[in-house]
Design an enzyme around this catalytic site. Structure first.
Site, PDB file in Angstrom:
ATOM      1  N   ASP A   9     107.991 109.383  64.016  1.00  0.00           N
ATOM      2  CA  ASP A   9     107.279 108.564  63.055  1.00  0.00           C
ATOM      3  C   ASP A   9     107.914 107.170  63.177  1.00  0.00           C
ATOM      4  O   ASP A   9     109.078 107.056  63.584  1.00  0.00           O
ATOM      5  CB  ASP A   9     107.484 109.152  61.650  1.00  0.00           C
ATOM      6  CG  ASP A   9     106.949 108.250  60.572  1.00  0.00           C
ATOM      7  OD1 ASP A   9     105.785 107.820  60.692  1.00  0.00           O
ATOM      8  OD2 ASP A   9     107.690 107.950  59.610  1.00  0.00           O
ATOM      9  N   LEU A  10     107.161 106.126  62.857  1.00  0.00           N
ATOM     10  CA  LEU A  10     107.711 104.768  63.036  1.00  0.00           C
ATOM     11  C   LEU A  10     108.338 104.229  61.742  1.00  0.00           C
ATOM     12  O   LEU A  10     109.538 103.964  61.673  1.00  0.00           O
ATOM     13  CB  LEU A  10     106.598 103.832  63.524  1.00  0.00           C
ATOM     14  CG  LEU A  10     106.978 102.373  63.741  1.00  0.00           C
ATOM     15  CD1 LEU A  10     107.992 102.214  64.869  1.00  0.00           C
ATOM     16  CD2 LEU A  10     105.733 101.538  64.067  1.00  0.00           C
ATOM     17  N   ASP A  11     107.491 104.111  60.701  1.00  0.00           N
ATOM     18  CA  ASP A  11     107.941 103.518  59.432  1.00  0.00           C
ATOM     19  C   ASP A  11     108.939 104.446  58.741  1.00  0.00           C
ATOM     20  O   ASP A  11     108.590 105.561  58.357  1.00  0.00           O
ATOM     21  CB  ASP A  11     106.740 103.304  58.490  1.00  0.00           C
ATOM     22  CG  ASP A  11     105.743 102.284  59.038  1.00  0.00           C
ATOM     23  OD1 ASP A  11     106.184 101.237  59.530  1.00  0.00           O
ATOM     24  OD2 ASP A  11     104.529 102.546  58.977  1.00  0.00           O
ATOM     25  N   THR A  17     110.238  99.615  57.459  1.00  0.00           N
ATOM     26  CA  THR A  17     109.118  98.772  57.033  1.00  0.00           C
ATOM     27  C   THR A  17     108.677  99.114  55.608  1.00  0.00           C
ATOM     28  O   THR A  17     107.851  98.401  55.042  1.00  0.00           O
ATOM     29  CB  THR A  17     107.921  98.947  57.985  1.00  0.00           C
ATOM     30  OG1 THR A  17     107.903 100.303  58.388  1.00  0.00           O
ATOM     31  CG2 THR A  17     108.031  98.044  59.188  1.00  0.00           C
ATOM     32  N   LYS A  45     104.937 106.733  50.881  1.00  0.00           N
ATOM     33  CA  LYS A  45     105.497 106.880  52.233  1.00  0.00           C
ATOM     34  C   LYS A  45     104.711 107.888  53.057  1.00  0.00           C
ATOM     35  O   LYS A  45     104.464 109.007  52.596  1.00  0.00           O
ATOM     36  CB  LYS A  45     106.974 107.288  52.148  1.00  0.00           C
ATOM     37  CG  LYS A  45     107.849 106.146  51.713  1.00  0.00           C
ATOM     38  CD  LYS A  45     109.326 106.466  51.819  1.00  0.00           C
ATOM     39  CE  LYS A  45     110.130 105.248  51.400  1.00  0.00           C
ATOM     40  NZ  LYS A  45     111.538 105.576  51.186  1.00  0.00           N
ATOM     41  N   SER A 114     102.356 107.770  64.312  1.00  0.00           N
ATOM     42  CA  SER A 114     102.403 107.009  63.057  1.00  0.00           C
ATOM     43  C   SER A 114     101.034 106.907  62.402  1.00  0.00           C
ATOM     44  O   SER A 114     100.013 106.807  63.088  1.00  0.00           O
ATOM     45  CB  SER A 114     102.916 105.597  63.354  1.00  0.00           C
ATOM     46  OG  SER A 114     102.726 104.749  62.245  1.00  0.00           O
ATOM     47  N   ALA A 115     101.025 106.878  61.074  1.00  0.00           N
ATOM     48  CA  ALA A 115      99.780 106.712  60.325  1.00  0.00           C
ATOM     49  C   ALA A 115      99.343 105.245  60.294  1.00  0.00           C
ATOM     50  O   ALA A 115      98.222 104.919  59.926  1.00  0.00           O
ATOM     51  CB  ALA A 115      99.990 107.191  58.888  1.00  0.00           C
ATOM     52  N   LYS A 145      98.309 112.679  57.956  1.00  0.00           N
ATOM     53  CA  LYS A 145      99.336 113.678  57.682  1.00  0.00           C
ATOM     54  C   LYS A 145      99.140 114.124  56.226  1.00  0.00           C
ATOM     55  O   LYS A 145      98.807 113.275  55.411  1.00  0.00           O
ATOM     56  CB  LYS A 145     100.742 113.067  57.840  1.00  0.00           C
ATOM     57  CG  LYS A 145     101.031 112.516  59.237  1.00  0.00           C
ATOM     58  CD  LYS A 145     102.297 111.671  59.240  1.00  0.00           C
ATOM     59  CE  LYS A 145     102.478 110.948  60.561  1.00  0.00           C
ATOM     60  NZ  LYS A 145     103.614 110.030  60.575  1.00  0.00           N
ATOM     61  N   GLU A 169     110.726 112.708  61.190  1.00  0.00           N
ATOM     62  CA  GLU A 169     109.920 112.215  60.074  1.00  0.00           C
ATOM     63  C   GLU A 169     110.741 111.907  58.829  1.00  0.00           C
ATOM     64  O   GLU A 169     111.707 112.610  58.545  1.00  0.00           O
ATOM     65  CB  GLU A 169     108.909 113.308  59.671  1.00  0.00           C
ATOM     66  CG  GLU A 169     107.503 113.077  60.132  1.00  0.00           C
ATOM     67  CD  GLU A 169     106.798 111.904  59.476  1.00  0.00           C
ATOM     68  OE1 GLU A 169     107.299 111.343  58.484  1.00  0.00           O
ATOM     69  OE2 GLU A 169     105.719 111.550  59.962  1.00  0.00           O
ATOM     70  N   ASP A 170     110.345 110.885  58.084  1.00  0.00           N
ATOM     71  CA  ASP A 170     111.021 110.607  56.808  1.00  0.00           C
ATOM     72  C   ASP A 170     110.151 110.982  55.612  1.00  0.00           C
ATOM     73  O   ASP A 170     110.578 110.857  54.473  1.00  0.00           O
ATOM     74  CB  ASP A 170     111.387 109.115  56.700  1.00  0.00           C
ATOM     75  CG  ASP A 170     110.173 108.233  56.510  1.00  0.00           C
ATOM     76  OD1 ASP A 170     109.148 108.483  57.193  1.00  0.00           O
ATOM     77  OD2 ASP A 170     110.215 107.306  55.682  1.00  0.00           O
TER      78      ASP A 170
HETATM   79  C1  BG6 Z   1     102.775 104.847  57.209  1.00  0.00           C
HETATM   80  C2  BG6 Z   1     103.604 104.297  56.058  1.00  0.00           C
HETATM   81  O1  BG6 Z   1     103.560 104.932  58.368  1.00  0.00           O
HETATM   82  O2  BG6 Z   1     101.657 104.013  57.463  1.00  0.00           O
HETATM   83  C3  BG6 Z   1     102.728 104.095  54.832  1.00  0.00           C
HETATM   84  O3  BG6 Z   1     104.663 105.191  55.756  1.00  0.00           O
HETATM   85  C4  BG6 Z   1     101.528 103.223  55.188  1.00  0.00           C
HETATM   86  O4  BG6 Z   1     103.486 103.518  53.807  1.00  0.00           O
HETATM   87  C5  BG6 Z   1     100.764 103.843  56.368  1.00  0.00           C
HETATM   88  O5  BG6 Z   1     100.658 103.086  54.077  1.00  0.00           O
HETATM   89  C6  BG6 Z   1      99.573 103.002  56.799  1.00  0.00           C
HETATM   90  O6  BG6 Z   1     100.020 101.780  57.281  1.00  0.00           O
HETATM   91  P1  BG6 Z   1      99.097 100.531  57.626  1.00  0.00           P
HETATM   92  O7  BG6 Z   1     100.034  99.622  58.381  1.00  0.00           O
HETATM   93  O8  BG6 Z   1      97.994 101.027  58.490  1.00  0.00           O
HETATM   94  O9  BG6 Z   1      98.605  99.959  56.348  1.00  0.00           O
HETATM   95 MG    MG Z   2     107.483 107.279  57.704  1.00  0.00          MG
END
Ligand code: BG6
Ligand code: MG
Length: 215
Positions: A9-11, A17, A45, A114-115, A145, A169-170
């Site tokens: 996972d990235l964030d 972030t 998150k 990542s989402a 997810k 993953e966090d």
């Molecule tokens: C996830 C974050 O990786 O991405 C969430 O943990 C975030 O907090 C989601 O809402 C979507 O991100 P983005 O950049 O598409 O708005």
């Molecule tokens: Mg995350």
């Protein structure tokens, strides 16, 4: 396990972030005349942008039309992009580089799952794109997810069976997604929230490939 690939996972795993998401959501809440706390932010998150907005509006008790929702999400994203456009490689979380290099040296493939629809921008800003064989982000998936789609797509693009992959993953939803996808998982953060992971570590600093192979 027969470890062949690691999906990150990235964030919150590779970069912090969450603080930028928080700053942008808090600004939106302020414009809508309610408070949004760091504690509230936990629930966002790993959650997609629109689902995050729904949670935020629920906290503020605010009802808006679907069109306004689109507009609010776009406004939040503009601020968020402003914040992340100043990111530098210094913001890579401790241990990430060392682990990624070690994995790649061992011939273990690496992917981002990542989402976020901004994952590409972030990877470019922190100069880390070349450390991943595959990047699956919010632009390439239909189901958020805890659906395993993002991780299954990553394993498929690495040409690996899910049983040979470990997810880092966090977020609780991310651990559930890994389990649903038939993958081992490492929770990065607090054991309380990530108890369903095969292993929980505070950060990526001390983890070894041997430990991972023993999962
Ligand atoms: C996830 C974050 O990786 O991405 C969430 O943990 C975030 O907090 C989601 O809402 C979507 O991100 P983005 O950049 O598409 O708005
Ligand atoms: Mg995350």
């Amino acid at each position: 396990m027969d470890l062949k690939g690691c999906i990150f996972d990235l964030d919150g795993v590779i970069v912090d972030t969450a603080k930028y998401h928080f700053m942008a959501w808090r600004r939106l809440a302020k414009e809508l005349s309610f408070e949004f706390t760091l504690e509230d932010n936990e629930a966002l998150k790993g959650v997609s942008r629109m689902a995050s907005l729904e949670i935020l509006l629920g906290i503020g008790g605010v009802t808006v039309s679907p069109r306004e929702k689109e507009e609010l999400a776009a406004r939040k994203n503009r601020w968020y992009i402003e914040f992340i456009s100043g990111m530098t490689p210094d913001e890579i979380l401790p241990g990430s580089m060392k682990l990624l290099s070690a994995l790649r040296k061992e011939g273990i493939r690496t992917a981002i799952g990542s989402a976020s629809k901004n994952a590409g921008t972030i990877l470019d800003r922190i100069h880390l794109r070349n450390m991943f064989d595959v990047v699956i982000d919010g632009n390439r998936i239909h189901k958020a997810k805890p659906d395993p789609e993002v991780f299954l797509k990553a394993s498929e693009e690495m040409s690996l069976s899910p049983s040979c992959c470990i997810v880092f993953e966090d977020a609780q939803a991310g651990i559930e997604a890994a389990i649903a996808g038939g993958m081992k998982s490492v929770g990065v953060g607090k054991p309380g929230l990530l108890g369903r992971a095969d292993l929980v570590i505070p950060d990526l600093r001390k983890i070894t490939i041997n430990q991972l192979r023993n999962l």
